[in-house]
Design a protein around this motif. Sequence first.
Motif, PDB file in Angstrom:
ATOM      1  N   ARG A  81       0.832  -1.210   0.000  1.00  0.00           N
ATOM      2  CA  ARG A  81       0.000   0.000   0.000  1.00  0.00           C
ATOM      3  C   ARG A  81       0.866   1.259   0.000  1.00  0.00           C
ATOM      4  O   ARG A  81       0.379   2.371  -0.049  1.00  0.00           O
ATOM      5  CB  ARG A  81      -0.910   0.010   1.236  1.00  0.00           C
ATOM      6  CG  ARG A  81      -1.908  -1.148   1.258  1.00  0.00           C
ATOM      7  CD  ARG A  81      -2.559  -1.258   2.606  1.00  0.00           C
ATOM      8  NE  ARG A  81      -1.520  -1.338   3.649  1.00  0.00           N
ATOM      9  CZ  ARG A  81      -1.753  -1.331   4.950  1.00  0.00           C
ATOM     10  NH1 ARG A  81      -2.976  -1.227   5.406  1.00  0.00           N
ATOM     11  NH2 ARG A  81      -0.762  -1.421   5.815  1.00  0.00           N
ATOM     12  N   SER A 134      -4.677   0.226 -10.304  1.00  0.00           N
ATOM     13  CA  SER A 134      -4.796  -1.231 -10.183  1.00  0.00           C
ATOM     14  C   SER A 134      -4.251  -1.794  -8.870  1.00  0.00           C
ATOM     15  O   SER A 134      -4.458  -2.961  -8.574  1.00  0.00           O
ATOM     16  CB  SER A 134      -4.070  -1.900 -11.352  1.00  0.00           C
ATOM     17  OG  SER A 134      -2.709  -1.553 -11.319  1.00  0.00           O
ATOM     18  N   GLU A 135      -3.566  -0.989  -8.082  1.00  0.00           N
ATOM     19  CA  GLU A 135      -2.995  -1.498  -6.823  1.00  0.00           C
ATOM     20  C   GLU A 135      -3.620  -0.760  -5.633  1.00  0.00           C
ATOM     21  O   GLU A 135      -4.020   0.389  -5.763  1.00  0.00           O
ATOM     22  CB  GLU A 135      -1.460  -1.324  -6.838  1.00  0.00           C
ATOM     23  CG  GLU A 135      -0.777  -2.176  -7.899  1.00  0.00           C
ATOM     24  CD  GLU A 135       0.736  -1.911  -7.979  1.00  0.00           C
ATOM     25  OE1 GLU A 135       1.380  -1.725  -6.939  1.00  0.00           O
ATOM     26  OE2 GLU A 135       1.248  -1.885  -9.116  1.00  0.00           O
ATOM     27  N   PRO A 136      -3.661  -1.428  -4.482  1.00  0.00           N
ATOM     28  CA  PRO A 136      -4.321  -0.824  -3.308  1.00  0.00           C
ATOM     29  C   PRO A 136      -3.413   0.178  -2.588  1.00  0.00           C
ATOM     30  O   PRO A 136      -3.078   0.016  -1.422  1.00  0.00           O
ATOM     31  CB  PRO A 136      -4.580  -2.054  -2.422  1.00  0.00           C
ATOM     32  CG  PRO A 136      -3.437  -2.971  -2.733  1.00  0.00           C
ATOM     33  CD  PRO A 136      -3.083  -2.743  -4.179  1.00  0.00           C
ATOM     34  N   HIS A 138      -2.079   3.328  -0.575  1.00  0.00           N
ATOM     35  CA  HIS A 138      -2.552   4.304   0.414  1.00  0.00           C
ATOM     36  C   HIS A 138      -1.666   5.545   0.446  1.00  0.00           C
ATOM     37  O   HIS A 138      -2.112   6.630   0.747  1.00  0.00           O
ATOM     38  CB  HIS A 138      -2.582   3.687   1.817  1.00  0.00           C
ATOM     39  CG  HIS A 138      -3.730   2.770   2.025  1.00  0.00           C
ATOM     40  ND1 HIS A 138      -4.122   2.329   3.252  1.00  0.00           N
ATOM     41  CD2 HIS A 138      -4.590   2.215   1.128  1.00  0.00           C
ATOM     42  CE1 HIS A 138      -5.171   1.524   3.128  1.00  0.00           C
ATOM     43  NE2 HIS A 138      -5.463   1.439   1.843  1.00  0.00           N
TER      44      HIS A 138
END
Length: 199
Positions: A81, A134-136, A138
């Motif tokens: 993240r 496309s990626e989580p 943060h």
Amino acid sequence: MQPLAGPVSRLIEAFSRLPGIGPKTSARLTFYLLRAPAEVALELADALRDLKQRVTFCERCYHITETSPCPICLDETRDHRLICVVEEPLDVLAIERTREYRGVYHVLHGAISPVDGIGPDDLKIAELLARLESEPVHEVILATNPNLEGEATAMYIARLLAPYKVRVTRLARGLPVGGDLEYADEVTLARALEGRREI
Ligand SMILES: [Zn+2]
């Protein structure tokens, strides 16, 4: 004057195309290799061939790697993240040396520099934005160099990231201004990471 043998002038010419190597240095390197034992020259030739045949860029983070995705991107124990954006692969190594960072990376392969004709499209910036889709992710840490080009690049990316729901941070002051990340000592770099601030 007798012209130099073909292979000699070919190597002098090849060396002189490298950055920072003028005609004098390229001649010196060539004659050094000519006189050195064969193994020295062949080892160099092998290393050059391997560099182009075996090393590639990670399809995700653009770090240099022998397998793509790279081992850092595939490491499940890391925090995916958190993306640390750096200019060069050597910056990844510098940050890894601190042993403080457990996120993943994104290598831009340079910084915005109008004087050198390097614009945003020459860097892996669009690829970074694609990862945010496309990626989580943060948090994006902008760890470009603390010099003019690095700051301009960080500001440019920060503006692009504004519409995304991610925290955008910049390394803390304390890194030598005008310097390169890769030369920062581990303690200073670890502290700059620790004290990163929102921008
Ligand atoms: Zn990678």
